[in-house]
Design a protein around this motif. Structure first.
Motif, PDB file in Angstrom:
ATOM      1  N   ARG A   1       2.666   6.286  -2.791  1.00  0.00           N
ATOM      2  CA  ARG A   1       4.074   6.918  -3.500  1.00  0.00           C
ATOM      3  C   ARG A   1       3.256   7.358  -5.182  1.00  0.00           C
ATOM      4  O   ARG A   1       3.737   8.416  -5.506  1.00  0.00           O
ATOM      5  CB  ARG A   1       4.947   6.040  -4.009  1.00  0.00           C
ATOM      6  CG  ARG A   1       5.769   5.800  -2.740  1.00  0.00           C
ATOM      7  CD  ARG A   1       6.779   4.574  -2.599  1.00  0.00           C
ATOM      8  NE  ARG A   1       7.530   4.378  -1.309  1.00  0.00           N
ATOM      9  CZ  ARG A   1       8.639   4.945  -1.366  1.00  0.00           C
ATOM     10  NH1 ARG A   1       9.404   5.705  -2.276  1.00  0.00           N
ATOM     11  NH2 ARG A   1       9.251   4.744  -0.168  1.00  0.00           N
TER      12      ARG A   1
ATOM     13  N   ASP B   1      -1.252   1.429   8.288  1.00  0.00           N
ATOM     14  CA  ASP B   1      -2.492   1.489   8.826  1.00  0.00           C
ATOM     15  C   ASP B   1      -3.473   0.396   8.644  1.00  0.00           C
ATOM     16  O   ASP B   1      -4.822   0.377   8.747  1.00  0.00           O
ATOM     17  CB  ASP B   1      -3.281   2.804   8.772  1.00  0.00           C
ATOM     18  CG  ASP B   1      -3.407   2.947   7.423  1.00  0.00           C
ATOM     19  OD1 ASP B   1      -2.824   2.528   6.509  1.00  0.00           O
ATOM     20  OD2 ASP B   1      -4.512   3.862   7.074  1.00  0.00           O
ATOM     21  N   MET B   2      -2.802  -0.653   8.036  1.00  0.00           N
ATOM     22  CA  MET B   2      -3.644  -1.881   7.378  1.00  0.00           C
ATOM     23  C   MET B   2      -4.522  -2.525   8.589  1.00  0.00           C
ATOM     24  O   MET B   2      -5.800  -2.694   8.565  1.00  0.00           O
ATOM     25  CB  MET B   2      -2.574  -2.819   7.019  1.00  0.00           C
ATOM     26  CG  MET B   2      -2.089  -2.483   5.877  1.00  0.00           C
ATOM     27  SD  MET B   2      -3.253  -1.927   4.537  1.00  0.00           S
ATOM     28  CE  MET B   2      -3.196  -0.273   4.694  1.00  0.00           C
TER      29      MET B   2
ATOM     30  N   ARG C   1      -6.249   9.919   2.121  1.00  0.00           N
ATOM     31  CA  ARG C   1      -6.337   8.579   2.950  1.00  0.00           C
ATOM     32  C   ARG C   1      -7.813   7.949   2.607  1.00  0.00           C
ATOM     33  O   ARG C   1      -7.917   7.297   2.578  1.00  0.00           O
ATOM     34  CB  ARG C   1      -6.235   8.754   4.272  1.00  0.00           C
ATOM     35  CG  ARG C   1      -4.909   9.313   4.829  1.00  0.00           C
ATOM     36  CD  ARG C   1      -4.300   8.997   6.049  1.00  0.00           C
ATOM     37  NE  ARG C   1      -4.194   7.445   6.015  1.00  0.00           N
ATOM     38  CZ  ARG C   1      -2.790   7.077   6.013  1.00  0.00           C
ATOM     39  NH1 ARG C   1      -1.807   7.939   5.475  1.00  0.00           N
ATOM     40  NH2 ARG C   1      -2.391   5.677   5.917  1.00  0.00           N
TER      41      ARG C   1
ATOM     42  N   SER D   1       0.504  11.244   2.308  1.00  0.00           N
ATOM     43  CA  SER D   1      -0.287  10.472   3.024  1.00  0.00           C
ATOM     44  C   SER D   1      -0.878  10.944   4.441  1.00  0.00           C
ATOM     45  O   SER D   1      -1.772  10.297   5.010  1.00  0.00           O
ATOM     46  CB  SER D   1       0.708   9.171   3.523  1.00  0.00           C
ATOM     47  OG  SER D   1       1.633   9.668   4.348  1.00  0.00           O
TER      48      SER D   1
ATOM     49  N   THR E   1       0.948  -1.259   0.073  1.00  0.00           N
ATOM     50  CA  THR E   1       0.044  -0.123   0.044  1.00  0.00           C
ATOM     51  C   THR E   1       0.829   1.263  -0.043  1.00  0.00           C
ATOM     52  O   THR E   1       0.394   2.305  -0.459  1.00  0.00           O
ATOM     53  CB  THR E   1      -0.956  -0.120   1.114  1.00  0.00           C
ATOM     54  OG1 THR E   1      -0.390  -0.042   2.337  1.00  0.00           O
ATOM     55  CG2 THR E   1      -1.930  -1.251   1.119  1.00  0.00           C
ATOM     56  N   GLY E   2       2.028   1.232   0.367  1.00  0.00           N
ATOM     57  CA  GLY E   2       3.195   2.490   0.377  1.00  0.00           C
ATOM     58  C   GLY E   2       3.027   2.870  -0.983  1.00  0.00           C
ATOM     59  O   GLY E   2       3.128   4.061  -1.333  1.00  0.00           O
TER      60      GLY E   2
ATOM     61  N   ALA F   1       5.604  11.441  -0.804  1.00  0.00           N
ATOM     62  CA  ALA F   1       4.618  10.370  -0.331  1.00  0.00           C
ATOM     63  C   ALA F   1       4.236  10.582   0.983  1.00  0.00           C
ATOM     64  O   ALA F   1       3.026  10.354   1.484  1.00  0.00           O
ATOM     65  CB  ALA F   1       5.081   9.069  -0.404  1.00  0.00           C
ATOM     66  N   SER F   2       5.083  10.821   1.988  1.00  0.00           N
ATOM     67  CA  SER F   2       5.144  10.828   3.325  1.00  0.00           C
ATOM     68  C   SER F   2       4.073  12.250   3.587  1.00  0.00           C
ATOM     69  O   SER F   2       3.037  12.024   4.432  1.00  0.00           O
ATOM     70  CB  SER F   2       6.240  11.294   4.259  1.00  0.00           C
ATOM     71  OG  SER F   2       5.944  11.247   5.577  1.00  0.00           O
TER      72      SER F   2
ATOM     73  N   GLN G   1      -7.904   0.438  -1.270  1.00  0.00           N
ATOM     74  CA  GLN G   1      -7.532  -0.900  -0.559  1.00  0.00           C
ATOM     75  C   GLN G   1      -8.608  -1.750  -0.161  1.00  0.00           C
ATOM     76  O   GLN G   1      -8.414  -2.847  -0.401  1.00  0.00           O
ATOM     77  CB  GLN G   1      -6.735  -0.373   0.603  1.00  0.00           C
ATOM     78  CG  GLN G   1      -5.442   0.510   0.397  1.00  0.00           C
ATOM     79  CD  GLN G   1      -4.896   1.321   1.369  1.00  0.00           C
ATOM     80  OE1 GLN G   1      -3.949   1.153   1.920  1.00  0.00           O
ATOM     81  NE2 GLN G   1      -5.580   2.299   1.834  1.00  0.00           N
TER      82      GLN G   1
HETATM   83  O1   DC Z   1       6.159   1.843   2.745  1.00  0.00           O
HETATM   84  P1   DC Z   1       6.589   3.188   1.942  1.00  0.00           P
HETATM   85  O2   DC Z   1       8.006   3.723   2.219  1.00  0.00           O
HETATM   86  O3   DC Z   1       6.358   2.707   0.376  1.00  0.00           O
HETATM   87  O4   DC Z   1       5.568   4.128   2.270  1.00  0.00           O
HETATM   88  C1   DC Z   1       5.495   5.609   1.365  1.00  0.00           C
HETATM   89  C2   DC Z   1       4.697   6.386   2.384  1.00  0.00           C
HETATM   90  O5   DC Z   1       3.346   6.146   2.622  1.00  0.00           O
HETATM   91  C3   DC Z   1       5.484   6.611   3.788  1.00  0.00           C
HETATM   92  O6   DC Z   1       5.566   7.714   4.117  1.00  0.00           O
HETATM   93  C4   DC Z   1       4.186   6.263   4.742  1.00  0.00           C
HETATM   94  C5   DC Z   1       2.889   6.177   3.871  1.00  0.00           C
HETATM   95  N1   DC Z   1       1.927   5.116   3.926  1.00  0.00           N
HETATM   96  C6   DC Z   1       0.909   5.267   4.714  1.00  0.00           C
HETATM   97  O7   DC Z   1       0.680   6.464   5.307  1.00  0.00           O
HETATM   98  N2   DC Z   1      -0.281   4.296   5.053  1.00  0.00           N
HETATM   99  C7   DC Z   1       0.141   2.938   4.236  1.00  0.00           C
HETATM  100  N3   DC Z   1      -0.781   2.311   4.429  1.00  0.00           N
HETATM  101  C8   DC Z   1       1.258   2.878   3.481  1.00  0.00           C
HETATM  102  C9   DC Z   1       2.312   3.903   3.379  1.00  0.00           C
END
Ligand code: DC
Length: 220
Positions: free
Chosen positions: A39, A130-131, A108, A102, A34-35, A98-99, A115
């Motif tokens: 991204r 946050d799965m 979200r 997110s 999911t990251g 991405a951070s 998702q």
């Molecule tokens: O796992 P990653 O480094 O590829 O994730 C990229 C960014 O996405 C990271 O800053 C955290 C965010 N992220 C998130 O907030 N929730 C998720 N389920 C997955 C990633």
């Protein structure tokens, strides 16, 4: 029989990606990173020359996106609107964006639906932040995989060097520290273990041992 929903959350560099892939393979499940979705949204935002906090523009961009994961001989590939973005989303610029992206509620909320759609038939290992807490609070098995920052930085540095990225270990450690802090302190869906997650610390564990521990928690 419908497969289970397995979630693996934790900070970057704890070994989530490797073990999620191995676990999915061992169980015959699909693996969803999911990251990579966050991204890819960051990439779309960047290519529209928009900034992460322009909520209505970002929401509009999200509405035009479609995602699909595909297994190939080069590993798991992510297609955004049928374009393979797997490699493009691994740059440092996208990592930081991405951070930021997110932390935005519009993103979200949008990815929550994406998702959940991917998990509706079960038989999936979801890797993310946050799965187990937000996206699939009813998941069958939840893991929270962690490791000391210094060990995680060394692992991530090795990966980046192998990809041809020229970066010092210290820079990786600092970026990781900042990103973990941002991901854990955001108001919405912060990085934290679900109350019913199995917590594993991989600081001094081989990935094979982590897999073994996880398999021991998945009912067959
Ligand atoms: O796992 P990653 O480094 O590829 O994730 C990229 C960014 O996405 C990271 O800053 C955290 C965010 N992220 C998130 O907030 N929730 C998720 N389920 C997955 C990633």
């Amino acid at each position: 029989m419908k497969g289970l929903l397995v979630t693996i959350d934790g900070p970057g560099g704890a070994g989530k990606t490797t073990v999620s892939r191995l676990l999915a393979k061992a169980l015959g499940y699909t693996y969803v990173d999911t990251g990579a979705l966050y991204r890819a949204v960051a990439l779309a935002v960047l290519s529209e020359k928009c900034s992460a906090n322009e909520d209505s523009k970002v929401a509009q961009i999200c509405r035009r996106l479609g995602f699909r994961f595909e297994n190939s001989s080069k590993g798991l590939r992510l297609y955004m609107n049928e374009v393979d973005v797997t490699d493009e989303i691994r740059t440092q610029e996208i990592t930081m964006l991405a951070s930021a992206v997110s932390a935005r509620p519009v993103v979200r909320e949008y990815l929550l639906g994406v998702q959940r759609g991917m998990g509706k038939n079960g038989g999936v290992v979801f890797e993310g932040r946050d799965m187990g807490t937000v996206v699939f609070p009813e998941a069958d098995v939840k893991f929270f995989l962690d490791a000391d920052l210094s060990v995680r930085a060394v692992r991530r540095h090795k990966e980046l060097v192998a990809m041809g990225v020229n970066i010092s270990l210290d820079e990786v450690r600092q970026t990781m520290y900042r990103r973990d802090k941002d991901d854990s302190s955001r108001v919405l869906a912060p990085l934290k273990p679900a109350h019913d997650a199995v917590r594993i610390d991989s600081t001094s564990l081989e990935i094979g041992r982590v897999l073994e521990l996880m398999l021991g928690h998945v009912p067959v």
